[in-house]
Scaffold this motif. Structure first.
Motif, PDB file in Angstrom:
ATOM      1  N   LEU A 225       0.900  -0.935  -0.059  1.00 52.20           N
ATOM      2  CA  LEU A 225      -0.058  -0.121  -0.038  1.00 52.20           C
ATOM      3  C   LEU A 225       1.000   1.094  -0.043  1.00 52.20           C
ATOM      4  CD1 LEU A 225      -2.916   1.306   0.122  1.00 52.20           C
ATOM      5  CD2 LEU A 225      -2.446   1.322   2.595  1.00 52.20           C
ATOM      6  N   GLU A 226       1.118   1.914  -1.002  1.00 54.25           N
ATOM      7  CA  GLU A 226       1.649   3.270  -0.907  1.00 54.25           C
ATOM      8  C   GLU A 226       1.118   4.504  -0.303  1.00 54.25           C
ATOM      9  OE1 GLU A 226       2.876   6.036  -4.886  1.00 54.25           O
ATOM     10  OE2 GLU A 226       3.292   3.999  -5.024  1.00 54.25           O
ATOM     11  N   ARG A 227       0.021   4.468  -0.579  1.00 52.66           N
ATOM     12  CA  ARG A 227      -0.768   5.456   0.271  1.00 52.66           C
ATOM     13  C   ARG A 227      -2.341   5.644   0.210  1.00 52.66           C
ATOM     14  NH1 ARG A 227       0.755   7.892  -4.456  1.00 52.66           N
ATOM     15  NH2 ARG A 227      -0.777   9.100  -5.248  1.00 52.66           N
ATOM     16  N   THR A 228      -3.046   6.138   1.022  1.00 50.55           N
ATOM     17  CA  THR A 228      -4.269   6.710   0.810  1.00 50.55           C
ATOM     18  C   THR A 228      -4.230   8.023   0.392  1.00 50.55           C
ATOM     19  OG1 THR A 228      -4.724   6.835   3.037  1.00 50.55           O
ATOM     20  CG2 THR A 228      -5.384   4.616   2.283  1.00 50.55           C
ATOM     21  N   THR A 229      -5.529   8.334  -0.235  1.00 52.24           N
ATOM     22  CA  THR A 229      -5.415   9.631  -0.694  1.00 52.24           C
ATOM     23  C   THR A 229      -6.511  10.608  -0.072  1.00 52.24           C
ATOM     24  OG1 THR A 229      -6.901   9.240  -2.600  1.00 52.24           O
ATOM     25  CG2 THR A 229      -4.668   8.928  -2.988  1.00 52.24           C
TER      26      THR A 229
ATOM     27  N   VAL B   6      -3.654   3.492  -3.208  1.00 54.35           N
ATOM     28  CA  VAL B   6      -2.849   3.539  -4.259  1.00 54.35           C
ATOM     29  C   VAL B   6      -1.965   2.404  -3.593  1.00 54.35           C
ATOM     30  CG1 VAL B   6      -1.038   4.657  -5.431  1.00 54.35           C
ATOM     31  CG2 VAL B   6      -3.117   5.985  -4.430  1.00 54.35           C
ATOM     32  N   PHE B   7      -1.896   1.451  -4.769  1.00 54.06           N
ATOM     33  CA  PHE B   7      -0.914  -0.028  -4.423  1.00 54.06           C
ATOM     34  C   PHE B   7       0.110   0.150  -5.427  1.00 54.06           C
ATOM     35  CE2 PHE B   7      -5.154  -1.083  -3.013  1.00 54.06           C
ATOM     36  CZ  PHE B   7      -4.913  -1.654  -1.636  1.00 54.06           C
ATOM     37  N   THR B   8       1.416  -0.484  -5.190  1.00 53.85           N
ATOM     38  CA  THR B   8       2.433  -0.826  -5.938  1.00 53.85           C
ATOM     39  C   THR B   8       2.561  -2.343  -5.974  1.00 53.85           C
ATOM     40  OG1 THR B   8       3.268   1.443  -5.417  1.00 53.85           O
ATOM     41  CG2 THR B   8       4.895  -0.237  -6.313  1.00 53.85           C
ATOM     42  N   VAL B   9       2.851  -2.860  -7.165  1.00 57.64           N
ATOM     43  CA  VAL B   9       2.833  -4.155  -7.569  1.00 57.64           C
ATOM     44  C   VAL B   9       4.407  -4.215  -8.166  1.00 57.64           C
ATOM     45  CG1 VAL B   9       2.380  -6.372  -8.481  1.00 57.64           C
ATOM     46  CG2 VAL B   9       0.489  -4.756  -7.477  1.00 57.64           C
ATOM     47  N   HIS B  10       5.580  -4.798  -7.479  1.00 58.27           N
ATOM     48  CA  HIS B  10       6.658  -4.810  -8.059  1.00 58.27           C
ATOM     49  C   HIS B  10       7.058  -6.353  -8.341  1.00 58.27           C
ATOM     50  CE1 HIS B  10      10.708  -3.515  -9.022  1.00 58.27           C
ATOM     51  NE2 HIS B  10      11.071  -4.420  -8.135  1.00 58.27           N
ATOM     52  N   ASP B  11       7.757  -6.509  -9.408  1.00 60.73           N
ATOM     53  CA  ASP B  11       8.350  -7.885  -9.678  1.00 60.73           C
ATOM     54  C   ASP B  11       9.801  -7.866  -9.967  1.00 60.73           C
ATOM     55  OD1 ASP B  11       9.037  -8.148 -12.421  1.00 60.73           O
ATOM     56  OD2 ASP B  11       6.820  -7.858 -12.602  1.00 60.73           O
ATOM     57  N   ASN B  12      10.660  -8.776  -9.952  1.00 55.61           N
ATOM     58  CA  ASN B  12      12.013  -8.814 -10.021  1.00 55.61           C
ATOM     59  C   ASN B  12      12.484  -9.378 -11.334  1.00 55.61           C
ATOM     60  OD1 ASN B  12      11.448 -11.417  -9.270  1.00 55.61           O
ATOM     61  ND2 ASN B  12      13.362 -11.534  -8.121  1.00 55.61           N
TER      62      ASN B  12
ATOM     63  N   GLU C  50      -0.386   2.798 -13.708  1.00 54.96           N
ATOM     64  CA  GLU C  50       0.721   3.370 -14.250  1.00 54.96           C
ATOM     65  C   GLU C  50       2.006   2.356 -14.164  1.00 54.96           C
ATOM     66  OE1 GLU C  50       3.883   6.592 -12.730  1.00 54.96           O
ATOM     67  OE2 GLU C  50       1.630   7.348 -12.755  1.00 54.96           O
ATOM     68  N   PHE C  51       2.524   1.991 -15.271  1.00 55.74           N
ATOM     69  CA  PHE C  51       3.522   1.151 -15.485  1.00 55.74           C
ATOM     70  C   PHE C  51       4.919   1.649 -15.218  1.00 55.74           C
ATOM     71  CE2 PHE C  51      -0.123  -0.826 -17.163  1.00 55.74           C
ATOM     72  CZ  PHE C  51      -0.009  -2.221 -16.800  1.00 55.74           C
TER      73      PHE C  51
ATOM     74  N   GLY D 280      13.116  -4.964 -13.011  1.00 54.82           N
ATOM     75  CA  GLY D 280      11.420  -5.399 -13.116  1.00 54.82           C
ATOM     76  C   GLY D 280      10.880  -4.421 -13.295  1.00 54.82           C
ATOM     77  N   THR D 281       9.480  -4.679 -13.004  1.00 53.38           N
ATOM     78  CA  THR D 281       8.332  -3.994 -13.304  1.00 53.38           C
ATOM     79  C   THR D 281       7.549  -3.372 -12.331  1.00 53.38           C
ATOM     80  OG1 THR D 281       7.935  -4.900 -15.429  1.00 53.38           O
ATOM     81  CG2 THR D 281       6.279  -3.555 -14.712  1.00 53.38           C
ATOM     82  N   SER D 282       7.364  -2.365 -11.978  1.00 48.84           N
ATOM     83  CA  SER D 282       6.467  -1.721 -10.800  1.00 48.84           C
ATOM     84  C   SER D 282       5.132  -1.360 -11.655  1.00 48.84           C
ATOM     85  CB  SER D 282       7.285  -0.488 -10.151  1.00 48.84           C
ATOM     86  OG  SER D 282       8.232  -0.804  -9.251  1.00 48.84           O
ATOM     87  N   VAL D 283       3.956  -1.727 -10.923  1.00 48.28           N
ATOM     88  CA  VAL D 283       2.794  -1.129 -11.307  1.00 48.28           C
ATOM     89  C   VAL D 283       2.251  -0.585 -10.406  1.00 48.28           C
ATOM     90  CG1 VAL D 283       0.657  -1.774 -12.550  1.00 48.28           C
ATOM     91  CG2 VAL D 283       2.504  -3.409 -13.027  1.00 48.28           C
ATOM     92  N   THR D 284       1.563   0.800 -10.540  1.00 51.22           N
ATOM     93  CA  THR D 284       1.042   1.565  -9.312  1.00 51.22           C
ATOM     94  C   THR D 284      -0.561   1.540  -9.692  1.00 51.22           C
ATOM     95  OG1 THR D 284       2.699   3.171  -9.346  1.00 51.22           O
ATOM     96  CG2 THR D 284       0.635   3.862  -8.502  1.00 51.22           C
ATOM     97  N   VAL D 285      -1.339   1.076  -9.021  1.00 49.89           N
ATOM     98  CA  VAL D 285      -2.780   0.904  -9.037  1.00 49.89           C
ATOM     99  C   VAL D 285      -3.542   1.744  -8.088  1.00 49.89           C
ATOM    100  CG1 VAL D 285      -4.797  -0.710  -8.899  1.00 49.89           C
ATOM    101  CG2 VAL D 285      -2.414  -1.577  -9.684  1.00 49.89           C
ATOM    102  N   ARG D 286      -4.163   2.628  -8.593  1.00 47.68           N
ATOM    103  CA  ARG D 286      -5.079   3.661  -7.772  1.00 47.68           C
ATOM    104  C   ARG D 286      -6.696   3.189  -7.947  1.00 47.68           C
ATOM    105  NH1 ARG D 286      -8.734   7.283  -8.214  1.00 47.68           N
ATOM    106  NH2 ARG D 286      -8.222   7.839 -10.406  1.00 47.68           N
TER     107      ARG D 286
END
Length: 171
Positions: free
Chosen positions: A86-90, A96-102, A145-146, A152-158
């Motif tokens: 969980l990156e933050r709440t607004t 707002v979540f971040t999903v990151h892979d290696n 947002e990719f 790796g890839t970080s995907v931000t999901v709001r």
């Protein structure tokens, strides 16, 4: 691919029902456990236990299951790993979540197709998973947002979901 399409169809049909209240961490932990068993990769979920979301649970699950699955199965690391934070709440009570892979990162042509919003005979993605993520998050009123790099890839999901504080009775 057809199984994923049917799951998305069922989730979209569920939008006619009232939104559910659910623990984001519980949903994400269940997805993580299932995909770790299926893929042999590792998923770390770092989301507060008291984060309650009021939204369409099926679409939420579908979006994150596909993101996590992609991060594990399209991963050439010796020890595939995905983290969900969980990156933050607004102020508007979105999460707002971040999903990151290696892994190696999502190829540019896959992201270009999503950004364009359509596929052509010459330019198309290799699967339906990222489309399902995009459609599910859009149906939740959120955005993606990719960020792809060598690590790796970080995907931000709001998620435009109502973030509810935990009630004392639930503590």
């Amino acid at each position: 691919m057809s199984e994923k399409a049917r799951a998305f169809e069922r989730a979209i049909e569920s939008t006619a029902r009232s939104p559910d209240s659910f623990s984001a961490r519980d949903v994400l932990t269940t997805i993580a456990t299932d995909l770790e068993a299926e893929t042999g990769g590792r998923v770390d979920v770092s989301v507060p236990a008291d984060l309650s979301i009021r939204s369409n649970r099926e679409l939420f699950e579908l979006a994150f299951a596909n993101l996590i699955e992609n991060g594990l199965t399209h991963n050439d690391a010796e020890n595939p790993c995905v983290t969900v934070d969980l990156e933050r709440t607004t102020d508007d009570r979105s999460a707002v979540f971040t999903v990151h892979d290696n892994g190696p990162g999502i190829p540019d042509h896959e992201l270009a197709v999503l950004e364009r919003g359509e596929e052509t005979a010459l330019e198309h993605g290799s699967g339906i998973g990222l489309w399902i993520v995009s459609w599910s998050v859009a149906a939740l009123g959120g955005d993606l947002e990719f960020d792809t790099a060598a690590g790796g890839t970080s995907v931000t999901v709001r998620c435009s979901a109502v973030v509810e504080p935990e009630s004392p009775a639930m503590a």
